[in-house]
Structures are given as C-alpha cells and as structure tokens.
Motif scaffolding. Structure first.
Motif, short mmCIF file in Angstrom:
data_model
loop_
_atom_site.label_atom_id
_atom_site.label_comp_id
_atom_site.label_asym_id
_atom_site.label_seq_id
_atom_site.Cartn_x
_atom_site.Cartn_y
_atom_site.Cartn_z
N GLY A 46 0.90 -1.20 0.04
CA GLY A 46 -0.02 0.02 0.01
C GLY A 46 0.83 1.14 0.09
N TYR A 47 0.15 2.43 -0.05
CA TYR A 47 1.00 3.70 -0.17
C TYR A 47 1.38 3.88 1.20
CZ TYR A 47 1.81 8.69 -0.38
OH TYR A 47 2.31 10.04 -0.26
N THR A 48 2.67 4.57 1.44
CA THR A 48 3.05 4.80 2.40
C THR A 48 3.96 5.91 2.67
OG1 THR A 48 4.37 4.18 4.42
CG2 THR A 48 4.94 3.25 2.30
N ASN A 49 3.93 6.99 3.43
CA ASN A 49 4.76 7.81 3.68
C ASN A 49 5.35 8.15 5.16
OD1 ASN A 49 2.70 8.68 4.95
ND2 ASN A 49 2.32 10.69 3.67
N THR A 50 4.84 6.88 5.80
CA THR A 50 5.46 7.05 7.22
C THR A 50 6.30 5.84 7.49
OG1 THR A 50 2.95 7.67 8.11
CG2 THR A 50 4.58 6.63 9.61
N ASN B 89 17.37 -1.93 10.24
CA ASN B 89 15.94 -2.29 9.39
C ASN B 89 15.11 -1.00 9.20
OD1 ASN B 89 15.75 -5.15 10.07
ND2 ASN B 89 15.89 -4.52 12.18
N ILE B 90 14.52 -1.40 8.07
CA ILE B 90 13.51 -0.20 7.57
C ILE B 90 12.04 -0.55 7.82
CG2 ILE B 90 12.60 1.33 5.72
CD1 ILE B 90 15.24 0.94 4.46
N TYR B 91 11.17 0.16 8.57
CA TYR B 91 9.95 -0.05 8.88
C TYR B 91 9.01 0.59 8.02
CZ TYR B 91 11.78 -2.95 12.67
OH TYR B 91 12.48 -3.54 13.47
N LEU B 92 8.12 0.05 7.14
CA LEU B 92 7.22 0.95 6.36
C LEU B 92 5.78 0.67 6.82
CD1 LEU B 92 8.61 0.06 2.72
CD2 LEU B 92 9.07 2.24 4.13
N ALA B 93 5.15 1.78 7.44
CA ALA B 93 3.93 1.58 7.56
C ALA B 93 2.70 2.50 7.10
CB ALA B 93 3.86 2.08 9.07
N THR C 267 -2.94 -0.72 11.58
CA THR C 267 -1.84 -0.25 10.67
C THR C 267 -0.88 -1.54 10.30
OG1 THR C 267 -1.87 1.72 11.82
CG2 THR C 267 0.19 1.12 11.11
N VAL C 268 -0.75 -1.44 9.04
CA VAL C 268 0.23 -2.53 8.34
C VAL C 268 1.53 -2.18 8.49
CG1 VAL C 268 0.86 -3.80 6.58
CG2 VAL C 268 -1.57 -3.41 6.84
#
Length: 446
Positions: A29-33, A40-44, A136-137
């Motif tokens: 999905g679209y994320t900017n957070t 690590n990188i966490y995309l939410a 929140t994913v």
C-alpha cells in the motif's frame, strides 16, 4: 497484504565510496510513514481492503446478524430462497418482499422490540468489525552493508500519528496508536501501545489508554515512552517499556497539549504545542503556542517545571507539524522556534450613537523566539528575531529553520536569512535576502 490499490515502493542503497547500487521494489500500500534503525527499515500505512471485501461484509452482516434474530419460519423461508436456482438479484428481491411482509404483519410492540434488538446487534457487530479492520500494516526490511532483505509483515490496531509513534529497541519494535471507530450514538476513541517481536508478532500490549482522547505526540527514549493525548485537557503519560507488557507509570493532567516532544536530558522533556482554555459554552478554545518543560525524575509523579505561552488565537509554529523547524542544543543553551503571531483585538464597547467600524487588518509578526533552558528555572527569553511584519504575507508554512555555526545563530525563512550573536541575540551580525527565484540580492553590510 491484499490492497485495493497497489504501489511500487522502491528501496535503494548506494555505496558512497564506490559504484555499488542495490534496489528492490515491493508491492504494497501507499506509505509515507517510516522508521529506520541501523539494521531495519519499517514501512507503515493504514490497512485497506479490496472493494470485494465490502460486498462480502454486507452479505455476512445480514446472514450472520439479522437472520438469526428472525422467527424460525422466516429463517427457513430465507434459506429456501438462498438455496433456489434464482439469480442473485431475484433472491434479494424475494427476501426483501418476505421481510417487508413479515414486518408489516407484526404487532407494533413486536416491531419496536425487533427493531431495537437488530439495531443493538448491528452496532456490536460493526464495532467489532471496525476494531478488527482499522489497523496499521507494518513491513520490515533488513539493511546490512548495502544488502536489502524483506523480513516480515505485521499489523496492529489503530493508526499512527507520525514516525515518532514507532521505535526499535533490541529485537523489539514498539508502536503507539489511536483507535477510532463509530457507532450511531458516538465516536469511540482510545489509545494503545504494542510491543512486537522480530517477526512483527504482537507480544505485549497496553490498550484503551485515555478514552475519548487521541495521541498528539509521542517520544520513545530507552525503556520509556512519553505520550501526550488530548481532547479537552493534556494528559502527559510516562509508560514503562522495560518488559514486553507496557504499563503506565504516571500521568500529569494540564491544560493545553504538546504536538512535539524533545528530550532535554534523561529526566526532562521539552514539549511544543498549544495552550487551551474552556470557553463560555463549555467547549475548548485553542490559544497561542505553548512550550513546556516536564520533569520525569519521579516517573510516578511527572511535573511541569515551567511553561511559556506565546501569543493568542491564530498564533502558530511550524514545529507543530514539522519537527525539523525545531532547534535545541543543550551545550549552547539555545532553543529556537519559528513563530507566526497575529495581533489580537478585543471587541470594542460602543459609545452611545457610535458606529462600530470593521476590524482593521491584523498586524502580523513572523520570526523566531530564542530561549535558554534550565531544569530549575525553566525557560528564559534570550531575544526575538523579527523576519517579517507584512500583514499580506501568509507564508508561515513554507519552511523555517534555525542552526548555529560557532557563536552565530542563523535563522532562515522564505526570502531571508538573519545572523545573530548567540551570546547576544538582540545583536544582528548580518542578513542575506533571497529573491523569489532563489537568487541572493546583493546587500551592503552594516
């Protein structure tokens, strides 16, 4: 994760000492957070469902909730229609006629009872569905020596405020969320803290903190979480994260709220937000910008060392939505915040026969407030640096920054940079004016 609309999210690593470039693209999905640690990188992002989910949901709601509340003979007739060879539209038409005829032939007392029972059951069902779906994913991607590897996906109830709502500590990932869902009677609000393991499975939680309020700011520092919620008053929470099960250690309830929290030292937190007061109608009125210094030495009894209120309604600061506009340096003892301040007018009291004229155009002040910070005495105003008083200029959200080089404080807004002496803020050393195109306008030194 099933998505209604997929996006290509590309992560690229560059070898800054060579030519190596490594990219991987992920469909999600679209994320900017996001939150990035050393490893690590966490995309939410908010969990979304494909359109066909809602069609299934409507059908499930009817057959799982409404049908069992009907009489046995009506349930049998509905099952018979469902098992027939009719197409979908024909089935729904016959079921609709059946329900209408059943309802119209019921005594009024039974109609009311059935209606209330259905309404209550639907409300409970919708509440449960919203709790299960409004999540929140979080996707986790490992980074190591330029290598990228997808690790795991998890989800947590509620939504994030910003990147400060996430934190990694050792092999644990911590998040703070606000849950919000709706019933016919009211909006339900509360806040949560979750602890996730390396595979992003929830291993600990603290739920339903500060009911009827939402998170306005958070800051993870070591094994503590400092969290501000707000609806009518500002509870400042200290939450223990030393174990997988979070717990509230202490709370301080004060007027106003903090939209950004910044550590001063291990026992003191700086908050930037807004002052508030209760108006004559019982609501909450937002006033000027508020800075606060919290003492968390006693985690069970946090205290407010000092507060400063700047301006009245209409006064604003970019820090409230862009933390990069905030400058604090403990060693230099300087705290610089951009301020957009609007002159306040009081309602005039007319004399007999006097005509009240419209308010004049308000005076606008744009610049920076510069403070010193002390854990005993709180804030001391070192000076104000004026950048603009143009009433027609409303560009206060176009990017303000403060920084220092040696003993010079630089403050930058759109079109202007000023240089002041850090030891004497009122002493302007120089300034540089930028044109609208970004070119520097030549300027004679004072």
């Amino acid at each position: 994760n099933p998505e209604q609309y997929y996006n290509f999210n590309t992560v690229t690593s560059f070898d800054i000492f060579g030519d190596g470039i490594n990219s991987q693209t992920f469909m999600m999905g679209y994320t900017n957070t996001m939150y990035v640690s050393d490893d690590n990188i966490y995309l939410a992002y908010q969990k979304n469902f494909p359109y066909y989910y809602y069609e299934t949901h409507s059908k499930d709601r009817f057959f799982k909730i409404i049908v069992p509340l009907l009489s046995d003979d009506v349930q049998d007739q509905i099952k018979s229609i469902e098992n027939s060879d009719l197409n979908l539209d024909e089935k729904w038409a016959k079921i609709s006629d059946l329900l209408q005829n059943t309802y119209n032939t019921m005594p009024e007392s039974e109609k009311t009872k059935l209606f209330n029972t259905i309404q209550k059951a639907l409300e409970e069902y919708e509440t449960k569905i919203q709790q299960d779906t409004r999540k929140t994913v979080v996707h986790k991607i490992a980074i190591s020596d330029g290598n990228l590897k997808y690790i795991a996906k998890g989800d947590v109830p509620g939504y994030l405020l910003n990147q400060f709502s996430m934190d990694e500590s050792g092999n644990r990932f911590r998040v703070a969320t606000t849950s919000e869902f709706y019933t016919p009677q009211r909006t339900v609000l509360y806040n949560n803290v979750y602890v996730l393991d390396e595979a992003l499975n929830i291993v600990g939680s603290l739920e339903k903190v500060a009911p009827d309020e939402s998170i306005y700011s958070t800051r993870f520092i070591g094994d503590k979480l400092y969290m501000v919620t707000f609806q009518r008053i500002d509870p400042f929470f200290v939450i223990d994260l030393s174990e997988d099960t979070p717990k509230v250690l202490g709370a301080l309830k004060i007027p106003g709220y903090s939209s950004y929290l910044h550590p001063y030292d291990e026992n003191h937190i700086i908050g930037i937000g807004k002052e508030t007061k209760e108006n004559k109608w019982g609501g909450v009125e937002t006033l000027g910008v508020k800075i606060a210094l919290f003492d968390v030495t006693n985690v069970q009894n946090p205290k407010e060392v000092d507060t400063v209120a700047i301006g009245g309604p209409g006064t604003d600061s970019e820090i409230l939505w862009d933390h990069k506009a905030f400058l604090f340096d403990k060693e230099k003892n300087v705290l610089s915040i951009p301020i957009w301040e609007q002159e306040q007018y009081k309602d005039p009291i007319p004399l007999e026969g006097e005509i009240i004229r419209p308010y004049p155009q308000p005076k606008i002040w744009r610049g920076f407030y510069v403070f010193g910070v002390d854990t005993t005495d709180g804030f001391s105003l070192k000076g104000k640096i004026e950048h603009s008083t143009d009433p027609n200029y409303y560009g206060y959200s176009q990017g303000s920054r403060s920084f220092y080089i040696d003993d010079a404080l630089y403050t930058v807004t759109s079109g202007l940079m000023k240089i002041n002496d850090l030891n004497d803020i009122d002493h302007e050393v120089n300034q540089i004016k930028f044109g609208n195109t970004g070119e520097i306008i030549k300027y004679m030194n004072k």
